[in-house]
Design an enzyme around this catalytic site. Structure first.
Site, PDB file in Angstrom:
ATOM      1  N   GLU A   9      10.492  -5.185 -18.323  1.00  0.00           N
ATOM      2  CA  GLU A   9      10.054  -6.198 -17.355  1.00  0.00           C
ATOM      3  C   GLU A   9      10.217  -7.611 -17.883  1.00  0.00           C
ATOM      4  O   GLU A   9      10.436  -8.541 -17.121  1.00  0.00           O
ATOM      5  CB  GLU A   9       8.589  -5.960 -16.964  1.00  0.00           C
ATOM      6  CG  GLU A   9       8.110  -6.873 -15.847  1.00  0.00           C
ATOM      7  CD  GLU A   9       6.794  -6.419 -15.244  1.00  0.00           C
ATOM      8  OE1 GLU A   9       5.964  -7.294 -14.946  1.00  0.00           O
ATOM      9  OE2 GLU A   9       6.593  -5.203 -15.056  1.00  0.00           O
ATOM     10  N   ASP A 109       6.603  -2.594 -16.681  1.00  0.00           N
ATOM     11  CA  ASP A 109       5.192  -2.334 -16.959  1.00  0.00           C
ATOM     12  C   ASP A 109       4.686  -1.116 -16.202  1.00  0.00           C
ATOM     13  O   ASP A 109       5.102  -0.852 -15.066  1.00  0.00           O
ATOM     14  CB  ASP A 109       4.347  -3.556 -16.592  1.00  0.00           C
ATOM     15  CG  ASP A 109       4.668  -4.750 -17.487  1.00  0.00           C
ATOM     16  OD1 ASP A 109       5.307  -4.557 -18.531  1.00  0.00           O
ATOM     17  OD2 ASP A 109       4.274  -5.872 -17.132  1.00  0.00           O
ATOM     18  N   TYR A 335      -1.011  -9.273 -23.833  1.00  0.00           N
ATOM     19  CA  TYR A 335      -0.598  -9.638 -22.469  1.00  0.00           C
ATOM     20  C   TYR A 335      -1.827  -9.888 -21.589  1.00  0.00           C
ATOM     21  O   TYR A 335      -2.709  -9.026 -21.484  1.00  0.00           O
ATOM     22  CB  TYR A 335       0.249  -8.514 -21.882  1.00  0.00           C
ATOM     23  CG  TYR A 335       0.849  -8.824 -20.534  1.00  0.00           C
ATOM     24  CD1 TYR A 335       1.842  -9.780 -20.409  1.00  0.00           C
ATOM     25  CD2 TYR A 335       0.430  -8.157 -19.388  1.00  0.00           C
ATOM     26  CE1 TYR A 335       2.414 -10.074 -19.169  1.00  0.00           C
ATOM     27  CE2 TYR A 335       0.995  -8.436 -18.147  1.00  0.00           C
ATOM     28  CZ  TYR A 335       1.988  -9.400 -18.047  1.00  0.00           C
ATOM     29  OH  TYR A 335       2.536  -9.684 -16.830  1.00  0.00           O
TER      30      TYR A 335
END
Length: 973
Positions: A9, A109, A335
């Site tokens: 991604e 993801d 993240y």
């Protein structure tokens, strides 16, 4: 030899995959847009590269705001590249189409959006075939350790296993398109029936979110405060005095939501109780029991945004930007766009390494606790922390094993917040002794509650901040330290008094509380574990909630005042419309939460995509039909009555859905025909604005109007007499005073304070209509024929020009840097100074000089932009500003390169650092500090309120924003 293409991604994940596969698959060669070895080609998107759109033959290009072309429900959706990432899409598609690539691995993801990103890229690459026809497998990662990545490649999921998630992803995307496009077009068409262009945006998530804020404001407005009394008493024991509050032990909940066991509703009764117990002896009974308090869970994005808003006043958007910077630039956080509050079960070694890094870091206030956790074995397996079942696309936000350097103050605050939460979750629970003491005095009961911290556990990490929260209570509240009372001891009532109070309305939403309400789809849930269980039914996702709130602010549905979010008249009008049209689906948070739940069911294969989309299409058709078929004059609603009488006949002016209209002397008739629209040119008047307009016959300049073509503009609004119609009507005043010049109407500046001397002729400059004008540029009693040309708009390209700025321009030749100009050509905002251009004889734009390692380019475009005239543009909307004939003086001067900075004084260095810096950069750093510490006066954003550091710089408690650059100049040598 055939190869497998792996599509991640984002680039950072592609690099992690390459590092993990190298030991087992061989070394990778790095190319411009991918990595490659004998078995794999690894590339990545940068988020969404493709978006859906209606096919050409089904979309409506012309008349799209008309009911004639609604609803738009295409039988299928085409795809188009996202403009900003076209080159990246081309690079990924090029690798996917390679003949030696025979298999694709979706490494985006692990969640709904990751699935959609890959599916749309693969569909787009296949063109008319609807896909490439190559086998697809799914890499499902909940942990990014090298071993977890290798294990993921050993257990790739089949395409069939992912069909449920793929269906949910496409359905969510298409549902948002259908509801957003049709809802916005239908509501805009309805509101634009009387002419003009009244853009009314709605959305599957944004509108229910707005409804939460509107409903809260309605409760506040309708709330009627009631007086009540509490009885507080002081009791003297042998060991000292303690406090207690009267309560009724027989009290039970009733239909009165404001009733409490400790409230008395009459002063007479309260004073009678106080008089009865004063000076009397009291018998004491008490119960003590130990209790524990576990640390809060790890942060997901929403909880981090809520905490940062509550502690620092950061907006959700600011927190996300800071967290993203700490993740991408500093590699200090994991993240951030996650809805998980747990870690993968294989992350224990990483957690230990993170504690080791923190123990050896320079953070003196936290390093000892990190070492304590390692020494005492606190970092160990726990289902509360490590649980794969609670990890979705990403795991919780925690610090990485990399110690950050060079953080800004705001970044440091947020990093510190995450580090403390990460450490606290491993520490033991805090232990308290909670004591409840009941003092009985002549039949009346008084309660005293004490809470003593026995073992701080995780609270030690928060120090005094946490201790004060749990120990420093108020009179009669939990937390007050209690003096001991011996068994059987009688105490004496030293004093008793009735304390008068008023019930309070519910608090307005802040970003923190609104994020919490969105997370639980409007259900106010305080328990963290329960709130976590409700996330499936929330409004939006952690990654989108900040953007939803910012979108509502941008569309002027809400205003941000301090930390409060306040809905505007436009928001109330939209809710009135949706309720009146009986399309509550668009404004019910619970129902939208149910849609999210159905998408989760689809992921599990328990609901078909066709059934869900049929429901969405049916709702869309109903929404358009209700708006199209509504034929009554007004929408039922709770409308205001203005205090100012009708200017035509003196009757009562009342609000309805579309207008403020005269209803006659009694307030219930048809009136004299006087009325004015509530939303001229798409901007809705607040009730107070309508009242001022009616009272003063003029208001503004106001921002937010839109022309028929949809262009924004700013103008004053007046109510003027229309002699032909024999009534009054609403008009826009764009500050164009040519009519006064042509008619010879005399202008009187008596009583006005001059802003300075005219740069053309030296005469005084005054405010006049929508402009600042020279006294000799309009007809006056002293000079009936104008002899000067100086005129400059009070609003230029949507940028209000305050009196202080015009005063500065006349005194120094230039304003401060203004940042709210909006280009007529591109509609993009830009920053510029307003400067007197003597050569051109007018006020022009002058652009900020930036240091650059490259020599300045000579372009015609720069000349066109820089020379746009600011003269006489009272508004930038229906009119077109003409480019000036010449460039500004600043545009002629080449940019300076490598300019040396100036050394800050000791006082200024304490705020922005000691490195040499140019004054514009010093101002920028100072504003970063001011905004990070919320130091603008909430009642007047132009006033900066000094804290201890700024007081040393300013030399006083507050300054105006326009003084800032001058003050800093004294501190730069």
């Amino acid at each position: 030899m055939t190869k497998t293409l792996v599509i991640a991604e984002k680039p950072s994940v592609a690099q992690d995959i390459v590092r993990a596969l190298t030991p087992v698959a061989g070394k990778f060669d790095k190319h411009e847009d991918h990595f490659e070895n004998d078995r794999y080609v690894v590339t990545s998107a940068v988020g969404h590269l493709v978006e859906i759109q209606a096919p050409e033959e089904f979309d409506v290009k012309r008349g799209k705001w008309s009911f004639a072309h609604l609803p738009v429900i295409p039988p299928y959706f085409d795809l188009k590249p996202v403009d900003k990432t076209k080159s990246r899409l081309a690079a990924v598609v090029r690798q996917a189409k390679r003949k030696d690539v025979t298999e694709l691995v979706n490494a985006c993801d692990a969640g709904r959006e990751g699935e959609l990103i890959f599916r749309l890229i693969e569909q787009y690459a296949g063109g008319a075939k609807g896909g490439l026809g190559k086998p697809v497998k799914r890499l499902w990662l909940q942990s990014m350790t090298p071993q977890a990545i290798r294990d993921g490649f050993e257990h790739l999921r089949s395409d069939a296993q992912m069909q449920g998630l793929a269906s949910a992803a496409r359905s969510r995307s298409e549902a948002d398109w259908l509801v957003g496009i049709n809802g916005t077009r239908a509501m805009t068409a309805f509101n634009s029936r009387d002419g003009g262009f009244f853009l009314t945006t709605v959305g599957r998530v944004q509108t229910p979110t707005l409804s939460l804020v509107v409903e809260r404001e309605e409760k506040i407005r309708k709330f009627v405060s009631r007086d009540y009394w509490e009885i507080h008493a002081g009791f003297q024991a042998e060991a000292g005095q303690y406090l207690g509050k009267w309560f009724d032990p027989k009290w039970k909940k009733s239909e009165d939501p404001e009733a409490r066991a400790d409230r008395v509703w009459s002063l007479k009764e309260a004073e009678a109780i106080a008089h009865a117990v004063r000076g009397k002896a009291a018998t004491v009974t008490e119960e003590s029991k130990p209790t524990t308090q576990a640390s809060p869970l790890l942060f997901d994005l929403t909880s981090l945004q809520r905490e940062a808003n509550g502690k620092f006043g950061f907006s959700a958007k600011t927190t996300l930007a800071l967290a993203q910077s700490l993740y991408e630039r500093h590699k200090a956080l994991t993240y951030p766009r996650t809805d998980s509050r747990a870690l993968p079960e294989d992350y224990l070694p990483v957690a230990k390494n993170t504690f080791a890094m923190l123990a050896g870091s320079g953070m003196r206030h936290l390093a000892p606790y990190a070492q304590q956790a390692l020494d005492d074995g606190y970092v160990r397996p726990s289902r509360r922390i490590f649980d794969n079942a609670k990890v979705s696309d990403h795991f919780a936000i925690i610090p990485t094993t990399q110690a950050p350097h060079g953080l800004s103050e705001a970044e440091q605050k947020l990093y510190d917040l995450v580090v403390r939460r990460f450490m606290a979750v491993f520490f033991p629970s805090a232990e308290y002794l909670v004591t409840t003491r009941i003092s009985q005095v002549v039949g009346h009961s008084f309660k005293t509650e004490g809470k003593v911290l026995v073992k701080p556990g995780w609270l030690a990490i928060y120090g005094k901040e946490a201790a004060s929260e749990v120990e420093g209570g108020k009179e009669g509240d939990k937390g007050q330290p209690l003096v001991p009372v011996k068994p059987g001891e009688m105490t004496h009532t030293e004093f008793a008094e009735a304390k008068g109070l008023k019930t309070k309305p519910p608090a307005r939403y802040s970003e923190a509380t609104l994020l919490g309400a969105m997370e639980s789809a409007g259900k106010q849930i305080d328990d963290e574990e329960l709130r976590s269980a409700m996330q499936e039914k929330g409004l939006g996702t952690p990654a989108t909630r900040a953007a939803i709130i910012e979108g509502l602010l941008t569309e002027k549905y809400m205003l941000r005042e301090g930390r409060e979010l306040i809905p505007t008249a436009k928001a109330f009008q939209l809710m009135t419309l949706l309720r009146g049209l009986q399309v509550e689906e668009l404004c019910r948070a619970e129902l939208t939460g149910e849609w999210e739940y159905k998408l989760a069911q689809m992921e599990k294969g328990q609901l078909s995509r066709e059934a869900f989309m049929q429901q969405i299409q049916a709702m869309t058709e109903k929404l358009v039909r209700k708006a199209k078929e509504y034929d009554r004059d007004t929408i039922p609603g709770d409308y205001a009555t203005l205090a100012t009488p009708c200017p035509n006949c003196g009757g009562v002016v009342k609000e309805n859905y579309r207008r403020y209209a005269c209803t006659g002397a009694g307030g219930s008739g048809e009136g004299c025909g006087f009325s004015f629209g509530k939303s001229p040119a798409g901007r809705t008047f607040e009730t107070a604005e309508a009242e001022q307009l009616l009272r003063e016959r003029r208001i503004g300049p106001l921002e937010g109007f839109r022309s028929k073509a949809g262009w924004p503009f700013t103008a004053e609004v007046t109510i003027a007499r229309d002699e032909e119609a024999g009534n009054y009507k609403l008009e826009f005043d764009f500050g164009d005073d040519k009519n006064a010049e042509e008619s010879g109407e005399i202008v009187d500046f008596a009583g006005q304070e001059s802003l300075g001397r005219c740069p053309v002729c030296g005469a005084p400059v005054y405010e006049h209509g929508g402009n600042y004008v020279c006294a000799k540029a309009v007809p006056t009693a002293q000079q009936p024929v104008p002899s000067c040309s100086f005129k400059s708009g009070k609003v230029i390209l949507q940028q209000p020009v305050e009196r202080a700025q015009m005063h500065k321009l006349l005194a120094t030749g230039k304003t401060d840097l203004l940042d709210k100009f909006v280009s007529m050509r591109t509609r993009r905002p830009f920053k510029a100074f307003l400067a007197w251009d003597a050569a051109a004889g007018k006020v022009n734009f002058e652009f900020e000089q930036r240091e650059s390692k490259y020599p300045p380019r000579k372009t015609a475009a720069a000349a066109k932009t820089g020379a746009a005239s600011a003269r006489g543009t009272g508004a930038a909307g229906p009119k077109t500003s003409k480019p000036a004939a010449k460039k500004t003086a600043a545009a002629k001067t080449p940019r300076k390169t490598g300019a040396a900075g100036k050394t800050p004084s000791a006082q200024l260095a304490a705020v922005i650092g000691a490195e040499p810096v140019a004054r514009p950069e010093a101002v920028k750093k100072m504003w970063d500090y001011i905004k990070a510490h919320n130091l603008q006066d909430p009642k007047d954003k132009r006033t900066i309120v000094a804290d201890d550091k700024l007081r040393a710089v300013f030399g006083k408690d507050s300054i105006g924003m326009f003084e800032l650059a001058g003050v800093l100049g004294r501190h730069l040598a």
